[in-house]
Design an enzyme around this catalytic site. Structure first.
Site, short mmCIF file in Angstrom:
data_model
loop_
_atom_site.label_atom_id
_atom_site.label_comp_id
_atom_site.label_asym_id
_atom_site.label_seq_id
_atom_site.Cartn_x
_atom_site.Cartn_y
_atom_site.Cartn_z
N GLN A 10 0.74 -1.26 -0.17
CA GLN A 10 0.11 -0.02 -0.08
C GLN A 10 0.93 1.17 -0.09
OE1 GLN A 10 -3.01 -1.91 3.05
NE2 GLN A 10 -3.72 0.13 2.34
N SER A 91 4.78 -5.60 2.76
CA SER A 91 3.54 -5.61 3.65
C SER A 91 2.42 -6.27 2.98
CB SER A 91 3.11 -4.26 3.91
OG SER A 91 1.93 -3.87 4.47
N LEU A 92 1.47 -5.60 2.37
CA LEU A 92 0.39 -6.34 1.49
C LEU A 92 1.00 -7.04 0.30
CD1 LEU A 92 -1.09 -5.37 -1.51
CD2 LEU A 92 -2.20 -7.03 0.23
N ARG A 116 -9.66 -9.35 4.82
CA ARG A 116 -8.70 -8.78 5.66
C ARG A 116 -8.24 -7.37 5.86
NH1 ARG A 116 -3.24 -7.18 4.52
NH2 ARG A 116 -1.43 -7.53 5.93
N HIS A 198 0.96 -3.07 10.71
CA HIS A 198 2.16 -3.60 11.43
C HIS A 198 2.62 -2.82 12.83
CE1 HIS A 198 2.78 -5.33 7.48
NE2 HIS A 198 2.83 -4.17 6.88
N GLN A 247 2.65 -10.83 11.05
CA GLN A 247 3.03 -9.87 10.05
C GLN A 247 2.03 -8.52 10.46
OE1 GLN A 247 1.30 -8.80 6.51
NE2 GLN A 247 3.00 -8.91 5.26
#
Length: 305
Positions: A10, A91-92, A116, A198, A247
């Site tokens: 993102q 991340s994503l 999610r 996170h 994560q």
């Protein structure tokens, strides 16, 4: 030549992203249509026309980036591009990487990151949390500044030695911004994300995401996937699942991830998705490796040779 693929997260999204590819390869429109059917919403319109406010909402940003990143990877392979020996996602982007190498079925992955995203957003209502990039300050100074603040705020993405993203409550980000500038940060830049990923604020999402992961088939990846939580390569299903849950509330150790991939022998990297954020970060971490963004037709065709 050992090729590594990097999938962005993102912050890389924008209205009109990878639009040129949609008129070049049917793979993109097929994947967008498939994702739209899963979401019950026309993802193509949101990607190409916006509005940006909707595209930037986590439950849409995540499937949109995954959809286009996976399509770009499939297009690359269909054109005879080199297969990776390892992959990683920021991340994503970790979900995009896992989908690209066969861990998740595409439709399952779209539903997974959409749900999610909803779970993450429900844990921290819009406007109550956020993230900001800190430029020009060492990680130890960022950590000490955040620890002194009486709000939830801490490093969330450790991208380079001096480029770190913090996450926390809105008040925590505001206080940290002032404190970090006093400590010598060159810039503190708010990010276009709607949840403080996170960070410990995401701990309430663990059970919901665990249930989501239990609801889909998880396969062994075709090549090792370097995961965010400890920057190590994994191919066993149970570790991958546990790391995806961790994560949620653990920092993304991207500096170590890239360095470990280089140490393992990767010398050419392709950023597989919109933008060139990870390519720029890679050059700051280790200039010995060649990193190219595939996010424009010109770069894509040049990389194919």
């Amino acid at each position: 030549m050992a090729v590594g693929f990097l999938f962005p997260g993102q912050g890389s999204q924008q209205v009109g992203m990878l639009q040129d590819f949609q008129s070049t390869s049917p793979i993109f429109n097929e994947r967008i249509q498939e994702a739209s059917a899963v979401l019950g919403e026309d993802l193509g319109v949101l990607i190409n026309e916006g509005p940006a406010e909707r595209l930037n909402q986590t439950e849409i940003t995540q499937p949109a980036l995954l959809c286009l990143s996976v399509a770009l990877f499939e297009y690359w392979l269909s054109e005879g591009g080199s297969e990776p020996v390892a992959v990683a996602g920021h991340s994503l982007g970790e979900y995009s990487a896992l989908t690209a190498v066969g861990v998740f079925n595409f439709s399952d992955a779209v539903k997974l990151v959409n749900e999610r995203g909803k779970i993450m957003q429900s844990a921290v209502p819009v406007g109550t949390g956020g993230m900001a990039a800190v430029v020009g300050l060492a990680i130890k100074d960022i950590e000490s500044a955040c620890e002194a603040i009486d709000e939830v705020v801490a490093p969330a993405n450790i991208n380079t030695d001096t480029q770190v993203v913090i996450a926390g409550t809105t008040a925590g980000i505001e206080k940290a911004t002032d404190a970090l500038k006093e400590h010598g940060a060159k810039r503190v830049i708010p990010l276009a994300v709607s949840v403080p990923s996170h960070s410990v604020l995401m701990e309430p999402t663990m059970e919901g995401v665990a249930e989501l992961l239990d609801s889909v088939t998880i396969n062994t990846p075709k090549v090792p996937v370097y995961q965010n939580v400890d920057a190590s390569p994994y191919q066993d299903i149970e570790s991958i699942r546990k790391n995806l849950i961790a994560q949620l509330y653990s920092p993304v150790r991207w500096r170590d991830t890239f360095s470990n991939m280089v140490s393992a022998g990767c010398d050419i990297f392709f950023e597989c998705g919109p933008g060139r954020v990870l390519s720029g970060i890679a050059r700051q971490i280790d200039r010995s490796a060649t990193t190219t963004s595939l996010g424009t037709l010109e770069n894509f065709q040049s990389a194919l040779g």
